[in-house]
Design an enzyme around this catalytic site. Structure first.
Site, short mmCIF file in Angstrom:
data_model
loop_
_atom_site.label_atom_id
_atom_site.label_comp_id
_atom_site.label_asym_id
_atom_site.label_seq_id
_atom_site.Cartn_x
_atom_site.Cartn_y
_atom_site.Cartn_z
N ARG A 1 41.84 31.22 39.96
CA ARG A 1 43.20 30.81 39.63
C ARG A 1 43.88 30.17 40.82
O ARG A 1 44.01 30.78 41.87
CB ARG A 1 43.94 32.08 39.23
CG ARG A 1 45.35 31.88 38.81
CD ARG A 1 45.94 33.27 38.51
NE ARG A 1 47.25 33.15 37.96
CZ ARG A 1 47.64 33.85 36.90
NH1 ARG A 1 46.84 34.69 36.32
NH2 ARG A 1 48.87 33.71 36.46
N ARG B 1 47.60 22.98 38.90
CA ARG B 1 46.90 24.14 38.36
C ARG B 1 45.42 23.85 38.18
O ARG B 1 45.06 22.79 37.67
CB ARG B 1 47.45 24.48 36.97
CG ARG B 1 48.63 25.36 37.00
CD ARG B 1 49.82 24.70 36.34
NE ARG B 1 50.91 25.65 36.17
CZ ARG B 1 51.74 26.01 37.14
NH1 ARG B 1 51.63 25.50 38.36
NH2 ARG B 1 52.69 26.89 36.91
N ASP C 1 45.08 26.60 33.31
CA ASP C 1 46.24 27.31 32.79
C ASP C 1 46.01 27.52 31.29
O ASP C 1 45.70 26.57 30.58
CB ASP C 1 47.45 26.39 32.99
CG ASP C 1 48.75 27.14 33.08
OD1 ASP C 1 48.73 28.37 33.20
OD2 ASP C 1 49.80 26.46 33.06
N ASP D 1 47.87 29.21 27.97
CA ASP D 1 49.12 29.78 27.47
C ASP D 1 48.99 30.10 25.99
O ASP D 1 48.47 29.29 25.22
CB ASP D 1 50.26 28.75 27.59
CG ASP D 1 50.65 28.47 29.02
OD1 ASP D 1 50.60 29.40 29.85
OD2 ASP D 1 51.02 27.32 29.31
N1 ROI Z 1 52.34 18.99 32.93
C1 ROI Z 1 51.39 18.58 32.08
N2 ROI Z 1 51.36 17.27 31.76
N3 ROI Z 1 50.48 19.41 31.54
C2 ROI Z 1 50.48 20.75 31.83
O1 ROI Z 1 49.63 21.50 31.31
C3 ROI Z 1 51.47 21.24 32.71
N4 ROI Z 1 51.54 22.57 33.04
C4 ROI Z 1 52.46 23.04 33.85
C5 ROI Z 1 53.47 22.15 34.53
C6 ROI Z 1 53.26 22.23 36.02
C7 ROI Z 1 54.89 22.61 34.16
N5 ROI Z 1 53.35 20.76 34.13
C8 ROI Z 1 52.39 20.32 33.25
O2 ROI Z 1 52.49 24.33 34.12
#
Ligand code: ROI
Length: 161
Positions: free
Chosen positions: A83, A92, A95, A97
């Protein structure tokens, strides 16, 4: 079984293979079946723009894992891949979610479902609509209406060679 949508994103090292590994790991979660995944999309970073573009996708699963148990399983997948989160709203490595969990609305310190920013994120709404046209987001309405209300979209489907 609950119908659940997971958002995947990465913009460090080798985003495409990190997403592919994450999809394989979703397949091997206990008490869970992978229903399908959207295409992979290239997207402009939301947040500081001095970071690489992201690759994003959404996967749909059927699971018996409860929301907190699923959350820790997803965090474990992130940890297994190493991570890395460099800064708030920054780069990242991977990630994962929970975007939607059946028709549940959940607000705890660890978990907000539907995902707090779902209505503002093209890289979530467009792959969700690809998987499930006509989907209704609890408390927010139909996915197509949310997409029409997006101010901008910079998503590009990735062409796999
Ligand atoms: N921006 C994009 N385009 N895709 C993401 O998955 C993503 N994830 C995030 C942040 C940094 C807010 N911006 C992102 O966590």
């Amino acid at each position: 079984m609950a119908n659940v949508y997971i958002g995947l994103g990465s913009n460090l090292e080798d985003p495409l293979s990190q997403l592919q590994i994450a999809v394989e790991q979703l397949k091997s979660l206990p008490e869970t079946a992978l229903v399908g995944c959207s295409q992979f999309y290239g997207s402009k970073p939301l947040g500081p723009d001095d970071q690489p573009d992201f690759i994003n996708a959404v996967c749909q699963i059927e699971t018996q894992l409860s929301p907190p148990v699923l959350l820790s399983a997803l965090q474990q997948i992130e940890i297994d891949q190493g991570r890395i989160k460099k800064r708030h709203w920054g780069e990242r490595l991977i990630d994962l979610d929970i975007l939607l969990y059946a028709d549940k609305i959940i607000k705890t310190t660890d978990l907000t479902i539907p995902h707090a920013e779902i209505a503002l994120r093209d890289f979530v709404l467009i792959p969700l609509a690809e998987l499930s046209p006509g989907l209704v987001i609890p408390g927010l309405g139909s996915i197509e209406t949310l997409i029409l209300n997006l101010e901008t979209s910079y998503l590009k489907p990735l062409i796999h060679l």
